[in-house]
Design a protein around this motif. Structure first.
Motif, PDB file in Angstrom:
ATOM      1  N   ASP A 194      91.936  40.850 -14.649  1.00 38.26           N
ATOM      2  CA  ASP A 194      91.112  40.813 -15.852  1.00 38.26           C
ATOM      3  C   ASP A 194      90.855  42.208 -16.407  1.00 38.26           C
ATOM      4  O   ASP A 194      90.288  42.358 -17.467  1.00 38.26           O
ATOM      5  CB  ASP A 194      89.770  40.114 -15.565  1.00 38.26           C
ATOM      6  N   GLN A 229      92.199  25.584 -13.088  1.00 39.76           N
ATOM      7  CA  GLN A 229      91.263  25.526 -14.217  1.00 39.76           C
ATOM      8  C   GLN A 229      90.827  24.104 -14.567  1.00 39.76           C
ATOM      9  O   GLN A 229      89.628  23.872 -14.777  1.00 39.76           O
ATOM     10  CB  GLN A 229      91.836  26.213 -15.458  1.00 39.76           C
ATOM     11  N   ILE A 252      78.879  33.611 -19.532  1.00 35.54           N
ATOM     12  CA  ILE A 252      79.987  34.310 -18.864  1.00 35.54           C
ATOM     13  C   ILE A 252      81.007  33.318 -18.327  1.00 35.54           C
ATOM     14  O   ILE A 252      82.220  33.506 -18.471  1.00 35.54           O
ATOM     15  CB  ILE A 252      79.437  35.210 -17.739  1.00 35.54           C
ATOM     16  N   THR A 253      80.523  32.246 -17.727  1.00 37.72           N
ATOM     17  CA  THR A 253      81.427  31.225 -17.176  1.00 37.72           C
ATOM     18  C   THR A 253      82.250  30.573 -18.284  1.00 37.72           C
ATOM     19  O   THR A 253      83.474  30.421 -18.161  1.00 37.72           O
ATOM     20  CB  THR A 253      80.620  30.160 -16.413  1.00 37.72           C
ATOM     21  N   SER A 255      82.968  31.795 -21.154  1.00 32.80           N
ATOM     22  CA  SER A 255      83.883  32.792 -21.714  1.00 32.80           C
ATOM     23  C   SER A 255      85.168  32.875 -20.913  1.00 32.80           C
ATOM     24  O   SER A 255      86.266  32.931 -21.472  1.00 32.80           O
ATOM     25  CB  SER A 255      83.193  34.158 -21.758  1.00 32.80           C
ATOM     26  N   TRP A 256      85.043  32.866 -19.595  1.00 31.65           N
ATOM     27  CA  TRP A 256      86.246  32.898 -18.740  1.00 31.65           C
ATOM     28  C   TRP A 256      87.113  31.659 -18.976  1.00 31.65           C
ATOM     29  O   TRP A 256      88.336  31.759 -19.062  1.00 31.65           O
ATOM     30  CB  TRP A 256      85.822  32.986 -17.271  1.00 31.65           C
ATOM     31  N   LEU A 261      91.934  30.771 -17.515  1.00 32.31           N
ATOM     32  CA  LEU A 261      92.002  31.411 -16.203  1.00 32.31           C
ATOM     33  C   LEU A 261      93.439  31.824 -15.907  1.00 32.31           C
ATOM     34  O   LEU A 261      94.386  31.127 -16.268  1.00 32.31           O
ATOM     35  CB  LEU A 261      91.486  30.463 -15.117  1.00 32.31           C
ATOM     36  N   PRO A 343      81.216  35.623 -12.404  1.00 29.52           N
ATOM     37  CA  PRO A 343      82.513  34.934 -12.340  1.00 29.52           C
ATOM     38  C   PRO A 343      82.984  34.632 -10.919  1.00 29.52           C
ATOM     39  O   PRO A 343      83.666  33.637 -10.686  1.00 29.52           O
ATOM     40  CB  PRO A 343      83.480  35.918 -13.023  1.00 29.52           C
ATOM     41  N   SER A 346      80.875  31.479 -10.011  1.00 29.45           N
ATOM     42  CA  SER A 346      80.982  30.280 -10.849  1.00 29.45           C
ATOM     43  C   SER A 346      82.429  29.834 -11.052  1.00 29.45           C
ATOM     44  O   SER A 346      82.669  28.685 -11.421  1.00 29.45           O
ATOM     45  CB  SER A 346      80.340  30.531 -12.217  1.00 29.45           C
ATOM     46  N   ILE A 347      83.388  30.738 -10.819  1.00 30.43           N
ATOM     47  CA  ILE A 347      84.797  30.420 -11.049  1.00 30.43           C
ATOM     48  C   ILE A 347      85.634  30.586  -9.773  1.00 30.43           C
ATOM     49  O   ILE A 347      86.236  29.635  -9.280  1.00 30.43           O
ATOM     50  CB  ILE A 347      85.396  31.323 -12.153  1.00 30.43           C
TER      51      ILE A 347
END
Length: 678
Positions: A194, A229, A252-253, A255-256, A261, A343, A346-347
């Motif tokens: 990223d 994803q 933020i989550t 946005s990703w 992803l 991130p 959460s990801i």
């Protein structure tokens, strides 16, 4: 906070709401400042204490995150090996959190056999399920000690600002992201990371031995977040909990996910880390010998591995930890952190959990913060600007005052500011004049006039319901408090506690508690004192998550027997007769002491006053230059437009042209090196 844990390990209880709490694992290469403390461990501690006092089986896990490039770099700077460095900083963190009264069930570490086992197990499941891919990349290689180099181990001149000593990942002078080597056409393809470098190092050299690195091909492993994803999005959509997360965590989550992803590298060429399991046949050819997992793949796995150290102790085959981490139907997971960690929680970590195809306990609530700034500037350990965890006690201010101030300024929805002036005011006004005044006034009165016992407040019949309204108002505020704490709105919860204390003070004022009231209407006087003492008991329980020492002090003055956390219980509904008539009161003591106002200036100077002024001056110059450039560009556009308009109408453009030339000359002059001011 001990890893030895002499008491039996707490496990989830069937039929109850079991709460699992984590705070972001602090990195073991530095000393935490106040922003780090309020952003994770202190906030989580308040919630853990609230949950325990509310009767929920609650486990609070934390520890130091010790692997990675930053640790190796800091160890090199201090002339020690990474393990020695981490042992030193783990002890520093423990001491700081102990002083702040952070009540972990365990404060562990990541370099353990349990951690290696669980990280490699999760990776193996991801590999078997097709969520890991190999990629061949070009990387800096040191021919002198025959090793690939992590970006931070390459140094040189920044290609953008030409500062010497830039690192292969970033230039501290200009702040831009860099590559260790100048990119070629072959290396400009999407890497899956990223970060997007905008420059590179000129004349790069190895940080360890000064040798010029070579460009060589190597293999690395990537987590296929792109393939995960749909499952990550489906989990977030269907879990129903994300709407209750902190707003920045949601943004933020999302946005990703909106950006899409991408595969993310999870291996590095380092010695200090969890090794890639080369027992997997496809990885046994030697390409992954000496490679370890990237710290942000394994760091979040530190939560279950530290939990295993707690629940299963030294039993390597123990599975008690799974009752917390593979039990989503009976355990709610709350995670506390600053927004820069979102991130990964959460990801990336949930994605890894989903990819194993096992039934993991995934995050129920992310409670995240913005940044805490310091006196209009930023915390800086290297420049001694700001208060760091190990220096707060040097002020002599009790820890509960520090806890109160930080929690009252918790940056929940926007950045907040640490101010010494506000710090002193918070102690002298919020605490001393409100909660401190209530406790001191009623307990001292009972000692002086009522033989230091709780009077018989039940004899008063309250004919006009004069006291009933206070009870009803307090019960309403109690419900607000509980709602706020369950939603991790800690600032609002603390404000509510002070509101209840304010009701107690108003009770004394409205009823004019005095010798006159005692002589003219002794039954009403006893009822007022009895109600005030019971309000104090409620306040002790509600303030306990925020200010445990203060809460203990209130219960001691009320004559409540016992010690430790078991004395505290937060009721669903308040009844005003918990402290019975006839109970002997403890010694009356001041809860808080006045801080002289001049201490604010003294502490501001002691904690980086001169450096802070320099920092502010630099920021002010940058802001002024930016504003001037903006105004100049605006004027240039106006003059250009004016010239075009005159040209179109056949008029003279000489005036506008001359002004444009003047602006251009001024721009060139301002871009030339200036003589330093004297």
């Amino acid at each position: 906070m001990s890893e030895s844990n002499p008491k039996p390990s707490l496990l989830p209880q069937p039929g109850k709401q079991n709460i699992l709490i984590t705070s972001a694992l602090p990195y073991a290469n530095n000393v935490p400042h106040l922003g780090n403390i309020i952003g994770s461990v202190l906030s989580a501690d308040v919630f853990a204490r609230f949950c325990r006092a509310s009767g929920y089986p609650t486990l609070y896990i934390c520890g130091t995150d010790e692997y990675g490039t930053a640790t190796e770099t800091q160890a090199l700077a201090e002339g020690v090996d990474p393990a020695t460095l981490c042992t030193k900083y783990n002890a520093i963190h423990r001491d700081i959190y102990s002083w702040f009264r952070i009540d972990f069930d365990i404060f562990g570490r990541t370099p353990t056999p349990q951690h290696t086992e669980i990280v490699q197990e999760i990776f193996t499941r991801l590999w078997e399920n097709g969520f890991i891919e190999e990629r061949e990349t070009e990387q800096a290689y040191c021919p002198a000690h025959s090793s690939f180099l992590a970006d931070r181990f390459v140094e040189g001149e920044c290609s953008l600002c030409h500062a010497a000593g830039a690192r292969g990942d970033q230039c501290d002078a200009c702040g831009n992201l860099l590559d260790p080597l100048e990119p070629t056409e072959d290396t400009k393809a999407e890497s899956g990371e990223d970060r997007k470098a905008t420059g590179w190092l000129v004349n790069p050299h190895c940080k360890l031995d000064g040798a010029t690195p070579e460009r060589r091909k190597t293999k690395h492993l990537y987590l296929r977040l792109d393939a995960l994803q749909p499952e990550v999005k489906s989990w977030l959509d269907n879990a129903g909990d994300i709407k209750d997360w902190s707003s920045n965590a949601i943004a933020i989550t999302q946005s990703w996910l909106t950006d899409g992803l991408k595969p993310r590298s999870i291996t590095r060429d380092l010695k200090w880390g969890v090794p890639v399991p080369t027992s997997i046949p496809e990885l046994s050819g030697g390409d992954y010998d000496g490679k370890v997992f990237y710290v942000w793949f394994d760091a979040c796995i530190g939560y279950p591995s530290i939990t295993k150290c707690y629940t299963d102790r030294d039993d390597p085959s123990g599975k008690n930890w799974e009752q917390w981490w593979k039990n989503p139907d009976n355990v709610d997971l709350y995670q506390f952190m600053g927004k820069d960690n979102v991130p990964f929680h959460s990801i990336i970590f949930p994605g890894s959990q989903l990819g194993t195809r096992e039934k993991w306990t995934k995050v129920h609530k992310l409670s995240t913060t913005e940044y805490l700034n310091y006196e209009g500037g930023k915390f800086s350990k290297s420049k001694s600007v700001g208060v760091f965890g190990n220096s707060a006690k040097d002020t002599g201010v009790p820890v509960d005052v520090w806890r109160y101030y930080l929690l009252s300024r918790r940056p929940e929805t926007s950045d907040s500011e640490f101010s010494w002036r506000e710090f002193v005011d918070a102690n002298n006004n919020d605490l001393l004049k409100n909660l401190g005044n209530l406790c001191n006034r009623v307990v001292k009165f009972a000692h002086a006039k009522l033989n230091a016992v709780v009077p018989d407040y039940r004899a008063y019949k309250d004919p006009e319901d004069g006291l009933k309204k206070y009870k009803e108002e307090i019960n309403g505020l109690l419900q607000t408090y509980i709602t706020n704490l369950k939603a991790t709105k800690l600032r609002a919860g603390l404000t509510t506690v002070l509101s209840i204390s304010g009701v107690g003070n108003r009770l004394l004022q409205d009823n004019k508690l005095s010798n006159q009231l005692l002589s003219e209407d002794p039954e009403r006087c006893s009822a007022v004192v009895g109600l005030a003492l019971n309000i104090l008991h409620l306040l002790a329980n509600l303030i306990f998550p925020y200010m445990p020492g203060t809460a203990e002090g209130i219960l001691d003055q009320l004559g409540v027997k016992g010690s430790g956390n078991s004395r505290f219980s937060i009721p669903d509904t308040w009844v005003s007769d918990i402290i019975p008539p006839g109970q002997a009161l403890g010694e009356a003591k001041l809860l808080f002491s006045l801080i002289p106002s001049e201490k604010a200036d003294e502490w501001r100077e002691a904690f980086g006053g001169e450096e802070l002024r320099k920092q502010k001056a630099i920021e002010s110059e940058k802001a002024a230059a930016k504003k001037a450039a903006k105004e100049k560009e605006k004027e240039r556009k106006r003059l250009k437009k004016l010239g075009l308009a005159a040209n179109a109408s056949g008029g003279s453009t000489e005036g506008a042209t001359e002004q444009l030339k003047t602006l251009n000359i001024a721009d060139k002059a301002s871009s030339q090196p200036q003589e330093p001011s004297k």
